[in-house]
Scaffold this active site. Structure first.
Site, PDB file in Angstrom:
ATOM      1  N   GLU A   6       0.884  -1.162   0.000  1.00 48.73           N
ATOM      2  CA  GLU A   6       0.000   0.000   0.000  1.00 48.73           C
ATOM      3  C   GLU A   6       0.928   1.220   0.000  1.00 48.73           C
ATOM      4  O   GLU A   6       1.819   1.306   0.859  1.00 48.73           O
ATOM      5  CB  GLU A   6      -0.870  -0.022   1.257  1.00 48.73           C
ATOM      6  CG  GLU A   6      -1.894   1.079   1.249  1.00 48.73           C
ATOM      7  CD  GLU A   6      -2.777   1.111   2.495  1.00 48.73           C
ATOM      8  OE1 GLU A   6      -2.734   0.172   3.298  1.00 48.73           O
ATOM      9  OE2 GLU A   6      -3.500   2.112   2.636  1.00 48.73           O
ATOM     10  N   ARG A  46       5.514 -13.336   9.475  1.00 44.82           N
ATOM     11  CA  ARG A  46       6.174 -12.078   9.161  1.00 44.82           C
ATOM     12  C   ARG A  46       7.534 -12.019   9.844  1.00 44.82           C
ATOM     13  O   ARG A  46       7.784 -12.705  10.827  1.00 44.82           O
ATOM     14  CB  ARG A  46       5.306 -10.881   9.550  1.00 44.82           C
ATOM     15  CG  ARG A  46       5.001 -10.782  11.033  1.00 44.82           C
ATOM     16  CD  ARG A  46       4.047  -9.634  11.331  1.00 44.82           C
ATOM     17  NE  ARG A  46       4.699  -8.349  11.230  1.00 44.82           N
ATOM     18  CZ  ARG A  46       4.310  -7.394  10.384  1.00 44.82           C
ATOM     19  NH1 ARG A  46       3.284  -7.558   9.595  1.00 44.82           N
ATOM     20  NH2 ARG A  46       4.942  -6.244  10.359  1.00 44.82           N
ATOM     21  N   LYS A  79       4.705   0.536   9.376  1.00 46.58           N
ATOM     22  CA  LYS A  79       4.809   1.839   8.716  1.00 46.58           C
ATOM     23  C   LYS A  79       4.241   2.947   9.593  1.00 46.58           C
ATOM     24  O   LYS A  79       4.766   4.048   9.627  1.00 46.58           O
ATOM     25  CB  LYS A  79       4.047   1.804   7.387  1.00 46.58           C
ATOM     26  CG  LYS A  79       4.874   1.293   6.231  1.00 46.58           C
ATOM     27  CD  LYS A  79       4.073   1.412   4.942  1.00 46.58           C
ATOM     28  CE  LYS A  79       3.697   0.049   4.410  1.00 46.58           C
ATOM     29  NZ  LYS A  79       2.497  -0.001   3.614  1.00 46.58           N
TER      30      LYS A  79
HETATM   31  P1  ATP Z   1       2.797  -2.089   7.717  1.00 48.74           P
HETATM   32  O1  ATP Z   1       2.081  -2.662   8.880  1.00 48.74           O
HETATM   33  O2  ATP Z   1       4.227  -1.798   7.973  1.00 48.74           O
HETATM   34  O3  ATP Z   1       2.067  -0.976   7.042  1.00 48.74           O
HETATM   35  P2  ATP Z   1       1.701  -3.758   5.788  1.00 48.74           P
HETATM   36  O4  ATP Z   1       1.688  -5.238   5.789  1.00 48.74           O
HETATM   37  O5  ATP Z   1       0.441  -3.071   6.093  1.00 48.74           O
HETATM   38  O6  ATP Z   1       2.866  -3.291   6.695  1.00 48.74           O
HETATM   39  P3  ATP Z   1       1.798  -3.408   3.006  1.00 48.74           P
HETATM   40  O7  ATP Z   1       2.283  -2.266   2.223  1.00 48.74           O
HETATM   41  O8  ATP Z   1       0.369  -3.743   2.948  1.00 48.74           O
HETATM   42  O9  ATP Z   1       2.261  -3.157   4.457  1.00 48.74           O
HETATM   43  O10 ATP Z   1       2.693  -4.695   2.731  1.00 48.74           O
HETATM   44  C1  ATP Z   1       3.060  -5.203   1.486  1.00 48.74           C
HETATM   45  C2  ATP Z   1       3.473  -6.637   1.675  1.00 48.74           C
HETATM   46  O11 ATP Z   1       4.562  -6.742   2.566  1.00 48.74           O
HETATM   47  C3  ATP Z   1       2.346  -7.475   2.254  1.00 48.74           C
HETATM   48  O12 ATP Z   1       2.192  -8.623   1.446  1.00 48.74           O
HETATM   49  C4  ATP Z   1       2.808  -7.822   3.634  1.00 48.74           C
HETATM   50  O13 ATP Z   1       2.364  -9.085   4.000  1.00 48.74           O
HETATM   51  C5  ATP Z   1       4.326  -7.771   3.497  1.00 48.74           C
HETATM   52  N1  ATP Z   1       4.968  -7.454   4.780  1.00 48.74           N
HETATM   53  C6  ATP Z   1       4.802  -6.346   5.521  1.00 48.74           C
HETATM   54  N2  ATP Z   1       5.512  -6.410   6.665  1.00 48.74           N
HETATM   55  C7  ATP Z   1       6.163  -7.610   6.639  1.00 48.74           C
HETATM   56  C8  ATP Z   1       7.047  -8.294   7.543  1.00 48.74           C
HETATM   57  N3  ATP Z   1       7.416  -7.746   8.709  1.00 48.74           N
HETATM   58  N4  ATP Z   1       7.511  -9.514   7.182  1.00 48.74           N
HETATM   59  C9  ATP Z   1       7.163 -10.061   6.014  1.00 48.74           C
HETATM   60  N5  ATP Z   1       6.332  -9.479   5.129  1.00 48.74           N
HETATM   61  C10 ATP Z   1       5.819  -8.274   5.431  1.00 48.74           C
HETATM   62 MG    MG Z   2      -1.173  -2.535   5.161  1.00 53.23          MG
END
Ligand code: ATP
Ligand code: MG
Length: 578
Positions: free
Chosen positions: A48, A283, A293
């Site tokens: 995102e 994760r 984020k």
């Molecule tokens: P955040 O909570 O930091 O915003 P998010 O998962 O909401 O992380 P996205 O931009 O939606 O962020 O993530 C893109 C991809 O990265 C998703 O498929 C998510 O599963 C993966 N991802 C995010 N954080 C991790 C992590 N700590 N380990 C492995 N994969 C991750």
């Molecule tokens: Mg997200």
């Protein structure tokens, strides 16, 4: 959970994992063969665009792109930009750059595979109307509070909404009113009609669309209703012919809805089998590091760091500026494995991967980070007034083919303050009154005295050169020394700002309490240092091993030939292990 590094050191074939098994099984069964897709499998990395990517994303990027590469597939970069409010072009650009920096791209079979979820809004809306017409979705006008209360919980089934039994025609009419902007934000939502008593709360009529009068970065004001993530994501995967949709474990309970939605849209003739399947892995959680984020944004907004690219940040722009390499991050991801069991990986594993990558690459140099002047009092008699002595050392001790670096010895040199003790403790082998040490790659000297200021702070050390002890000449070791110290010539040293970084957080699992209270107050220290002249003209982002100090990088933003700035990446040894 500390991943032991000695049982998965480099040069081994990539470890197998459950995702590889799934893919191999599918390929063997020809699960996607009927598509005649030139890509054997399709994965995607779907961020995102609401912030900069972090080390956790690097894991997901590595996983999706490397699986696609390994099995003759393609990995899509897809911006999951269905939320109009928090997304910005700045983040889109940053994400593109970060994925490229990690060494991946989305060109394959003569095409770009960069996609925007918002380009599918038309399809998503048609899918929503089709579900409503088929009696599989309805417009709910309960207040958000009523909806929450009627959802039930783990021990209590939900209660049907009074709007659940409306006719499909009535629901289609309401949905169109929503789309046409006849209702304010929050007045109603579109929900799937599944089962309010399901033990899986995600199946208790999840929301599909909400009203949001907001301008979207891609679609502008075309829409005032936006799809929910859980509705949009499976559709995005299906439209892009993703085969293996890999996500983190939090989404495990969403998988039944993922399948429900795609199966129903296929039955309604909107999608074609074979449909994508979702798989979950644990994760990445790294000790002393935040991977959210939202919390990283808080650090930036509250001014605890200088920006998203502060070298203490676990963002990819921060890690890059700090001096981490894409190769080290890849090595770290490979070694940390892929599993269904969550846990914390010890931060030291990242630095071990970094050292393994940099040790053979980084040119060596001498650097004095806490300078103290050493004056060689007999220089004029032994060497000659106004003279300097050329010295050299290997660029890399294990790679003679890389040549030698040149510097010179003169009557005054900078040494580390800790390399002199007026009253040496037992076992101290460096400079102290009367002691004999070698100036590395130079001469043996005998300490003859020192000067201190009124507070007792040593301001200068004096020593005599011992003739005929020049490194590399016959008989150089005729005088035995116990210590060898590093130095740079005062006449040719490069003065530089050196930023000494340490972990940003003082607690191993930050984010559980108040962020500000969990910070390490000593995460950044700036010193004025003297560096070997071979570092003159170092390009931004070039990395070195400063002998005895560790790995350093010329800062990507602030370093210039006129004002050199180096960042400490990490030390030579692990100082993290408890
Ligand atoms: P955040 O909570 O930091 O915003 P998010 O998962 O909401 O992380 P996205 O931009 O939606 O962020 O993530 C893109 C991809 O990265 C998703 O498929 C998510 O599963 C993966 N991802 C995010 N954080 C991790 C992590 N700590 N380990 C492995 N994969 C991750
Ligand atoms: Mg997200």
């Amino acid at each position: 959970m500390a991943a032991p590094h000695d049982d998965n050191t480099s040069n081994k074939p990539a470890a197998s994992n459950f995702l590889r098994s799934v893919i191999e099984r599918d390929l063997e069964a020809g699960a996607y063969a009927a598509r005649h897709d030139p890509a054997a499998i399709r994965t995607r990395f779907p961020p995102e665009p609401n912030g900069y990517l972090h080390i956790g994303h690097a894991k997901s990027i590595w996983l999706n792109f490397s699986l696609a590469q390994e099995y003759g597939g393609v990995c899509h970069l897809r911006f999951d930009d269905t939320n109009p409010e928090k997304e910005e072009q700045e983040y889109v650009d940053g994400i593109v750059e970060a994925v490229k920096w990690l060494g991946w791209d989305w060109q394959a079979h003569g095409k770009s595979h960069l996609f925007y979820a918002s380009n599918y809004f038309d399809f998503m809306y048609r899918a929503a109307e089709a579900l409503v017409s088929a009696g599989l979705a309805y417009v709910d006008e309960q207040t958000p509070e009523q909806m929450r209360a009627n959802r039930g919980d783990f021990s209590r089934p939900g209660v049907d909404s009074p709007f659940r039994s409306r006719s499909p025609e009535e629901n289609v009419a309401r949905l169109r009113e929503m789309r046409e902007g006849q209702h304010p934000d929050g007045a109603m939502v579109l929900r799937a009609k599944i089962d309010m008593a399901s033990p899986n709360i995600n199946l208790r009529d999840p929301a599909l669309y909400r009203i949001k009068h907001a301008t979207h970065h891609n679609t502008g004001d075309t829409w005032c209703i936006y799809p929910m993530y859980t509705f949009a994501h499976p559709i995005e995967d299906a439209l892009e012919h993703i085969t293996h949709s890999i996500c983190t474990l939090e989404f495990e309970d969403q998988r039944p809805f993922y399948d429900w939605l795609l199966d129903n849209l296929a039955k309604l003739g909107l999608l074609e089998a074979p449909l994508p399947k979702q798989y979950e892995f644990a994760r990445l959680n790294l000790t002393y590091v935040i991977t959210s984020k939202r919390k990283l944004r808080q650090l930036v907004e509250e001014g605890h760091v200088t920006g998203w690219d502060d070298p203490r940040m676990p963002t990819l722009v921060g890690l890059r500026r700090r001096g981490y390499t894409p190769e080290a991050l890849k090595l770290f991801c490979e070694r940390s494995g892929v599993s269904k069991a969550g846990g914390w990986i010890d931060y030291s594993n990242l630095d071990i991967a970094l050292r393994d990558d940099l040790d053979p690459k980084a040119a060596r140099a001498m650097a004095v980070l806490d300078p103290l002047k050493l004056r060689l009092t007999n220089w004029d008699e032994v060497i000659g007034a106004g003279q300097t002595l050329p010295c050299d050392a290997p660029v890399h001790p294990a790679q003679p083919e890389r040549g030698r670096r040149a510097f010179s010895l003169g009557p005054e040199v900078w040494i580390e303050r800790e390399d002199f003790q007026a009253v040496p403790p037992k076992g101290y082998h460096r400079l102290s009154p009367g002691a004999v040490v070698r100036l590395k790659y130079g001469y043996v000297v005998r300490c003859t005295g020192h000067t201190a200021d009124a507070d007792g702070t040593v301001t200068e050390v004096q020593a005599e050169l011992i003739p005929d002890t020049r490194s590399g000449t016959p008989g150089a070791d005729s005088v035995k020394t116990k210590g060898v110290i590093s130095w740079v010539g005062a006449h040719d040293a490069l003065a530089a700002e050196v930023r000494l970084y340490d972990r940003l957080f003082a607690v191993p699992h930050p984010g559980e309490g108040e962020l500000a209270a969990e910070l390490n107050p000593d995460s950044k220290r700036v010193v004025q240092a003297y560096l070997e002249p071979s570092l003159r003209g170092a390009a931004p982002e070039s990395r070195f091993q400063f002998e005895r100090h560790g790995y350093f990088v010329a800062d990507l933003q602030d370093h210039s030939a006129e004002q050199p700035v180096f960042n400490k990446v990490t030390g030579l040894k692990d100082t993290w292990a408890k």
